[in-house]
Each structure stands twice: as structure tokens, then as C-alpha cells.
Design a protein around this motif. Sequence first.
Motif, PDB file in Angstrom:
ATOM      1  N   GLY A  42       0.801  -1.225   0.000  1.00  0.00           N
ATOM      2  CA  GLY A  42       0.000   0.000   0.000  1.00  0.00           C
ATOM      3  C   GLY A  42       0.830   1.269   0.000  1.00  0.00           C
ATOM      4  N   ALA A  43       1.984   1.224  -0.624  1.00  0.00           N
ATOM      5  CA  ALA A  43       2.830   2.419  -0.699  1.00  0.00           C
ATOM      6  C   ALA A  43       2.119   3.508  -1.487  1.00  0.00           C
ATOM      7  N   SER A  44       2.529   4.729  -1.262  1.00  0.00           N
ATOM      8  CA  SER A  44       1.911   5.865  -1.948  1.00  0.00           C
ATOM      9  C   SER A  44       2.123   5.759  -3.457  1.00  0.00           C
ATOM     10  N   ILE A  45       1.257   6.431  -4.196  1.00  0.00           N
ATOM     11  CA  ILE A  45       1.371   6.458  -5.660  1.00  0.00           C
ATOM     12  C   ILE A  45       2.730   7.031  -6.059  1.00  0.00           C
ATOM     13  N   GLU A  46       3.184   8.053  -5.352  1.00  0.00           N
ATOM     14  CA  GLU A  46       4.484   8.667  -5.646  1.00  0.00           C
ATOM     15  C   GLU A  46       5.625   7.643  -5.510  1.00  0.00           C
ATOM     16  N   THR A  47       5.582   6.858  -4.447  1.00  0.00           N
ATOM     17  CA  THR A  47       6.598   5.822  -4.242  1.00  0.00           C
ATOM     18  C   THR A  47       6.509   4.759  -5.330  1.00  0.00           C
ATOM     19  N   GLN A  48       5.292   4.370  -5.675  1.00  0.00           N
ATOM     20  CA  GLN A  48       5.110   3.367  -6.726  1.00  0.00           C
ATOM     21  C   GLN A  48       5.628   3.888  -8.066  1.00  0.00           C
ATOM     22  N   GLU A  49       5.344   5.156  -8.380  1.00  0.00           N
ATOM     23  CA  GLU A  49       5.804   5.734  -9.643  1.00  0.00           C
ATOM     24  C   GLU A  49       7.330   5.825  -9.684  1.00  0.00           C
ATOM     25  N   THR A  50       7.921   6.158  -8.552  1.00  0.00           N
ATOM     26  CA  THR A  50       9.385   6.215  -8.474  1.00  0.00           C
ATOM     27  C   THR A  50       9.979   4.837  -8.729  1.00  0.00           C
ATOM     28  N   LEU A  51       9.373   3.821  -8.146  1.00  0.00           N
ATOM     29  CA  LEU A  51       9.871   2.462  -8.342  1.00  0.00           C
ATOM     30  C   LEU A  51       9.645   1.980  -9.779  1.00  0.00           C
ATOM     31  N   VAL A  52       8.553   2.408 -10.394  1.00  0.00           N
ATOM     32  CA  VAL A  52       8.313   2.054 -11.795  1.00  0.00           C
ATOM     33  C   VAL A  52       9.421   2.656 -12.666  1.00  0.00           C
ATOM     34  N   LYS A  53       9.796   3.907 -12.390  1.00  0.00           N
ATOM     35  CA  LYS A  53      10.884   4.539 -13.148  1.00  0.00           C
ATOM     36  C   LYS A  53      12.189   3.761 -12.950  1.00  0.00           C
ATOM     37  N   SER A  54      12.447   3.340 -11.729  1.00  0.00           N
ATOM     38  CA  SER A  54      13.645   2.535 -11.455  1.00  0.00           C
ATOM     39  C   SER A  54      13.574   1.204 -12.186  1.00  0.00           C
ATOM     40  N   HIS A  55      12.385   0.638 -12.247  1.00  0.00           N
ATOM     41  CA  HIS A  55      12.189  -0.633 -12.937  1.00  0.00           C
ATOM     42  C   HIS A  55      12.499  -0.484 -14.432  1.00  0.00           C
ATOM     43  N   VAL A  56      12.079   0.608 -15.020  1.00  0.00           N
ATOM     44  CA  VAL A  56      12.347   0.852 -16.443  1.00  0.00           C
ATOM     45  C   VAL A  56      13.859   0.992 -16.677  1.00  0.00           C
ATOM     46  N   ILE A  57      14.526   1.743 -15.812  1.00  0.00           N
ATOM     47  CA  ILE A  57      15.981   1.901 -15.929  1.00  0.00           C
ATOM     48  C   ILE A  57      16.665   0.543 -15.778  1.00  0.00           C
TER      49      ILE A  57
END
Length: 143
Positions: A42-57
Amino acid sequence: MDIEKIKLNRMARASRNNRPLKTFMDIYSSTDKALKEVVSLGASIETQETLVKSHVINLVTAVEVYYRDMLDSIFSMCVPSSYKDILRKLHDHAYKIDDLVSMYEADIHPLELIANSHSFQNKENIERVFKIVLGDSFFKKIQ
């Protein structure tokens, strides 16, 4: 020519699985698993979006490592006479004698120069390099 970068890439390659697809999946899975876990917590959307960006990298890195390892595998499995002309097309660079001495002292193999002189971060570069290796369009062959 960055000898230290070549040495670091050599150590990184030695630490990976010798099967390029397995290495790709390991790199991909590490952030994919973390992303799913963060979402389930249940992490915040901001945290999830940051991790998605890291996942893409991380995925781009995994693709680059995969193709670099594949190129290395191809050259490792073939007899040198079968790719000698290809090497010239992939790395037609003249070196100063000081550079050659430094490479010799660092025990740098010519194939390491080739692997380190190409970027595999986009499909155009992947196509250009593997078209030289295969003698035909790489992406057409794998479709």
C-alpha cells in the motif's frame, strides 16, 4: 579508451550467470518483485511511480547486459577465423603504442574492446551491431 571501465565490465561479467537470458531475467525480476511488493504494502502512488521509473531503468540495463553478453557468447563459441573480418567492422580503431602497452599490461582481450565500444541501449544500436555479426537484419531474423 578507458581501461578501468573495461576491467569493471570484466568483473561484472564474471559475477553474472554465464547464460545471458538467465542474467536478463534475474535483473528484471529483482525490481519487478520489489515493485509488486511495494504495491501490495500500500505504498503511496508517488513511491510506486518512483519504483516504476527505477524498474524501467533496470530493464534497459538488463537489455544492454543481455546483448553485450550475447555478443561475448557468440565470439567465445566461435573459432577466431570465423569472425576476424567482422571484428574489423565492429571496431575499426587504431591505437597509439602507449594504449597498446596499457592494454597488454591490463591483459585486455581484443574482444573486450569490441564489447565495451558499443552501446546496446536502443534498438538501432542493437540492429547495427548484430547486423554486422549476422550479415543480415537482426530483428528480421528473430521475428
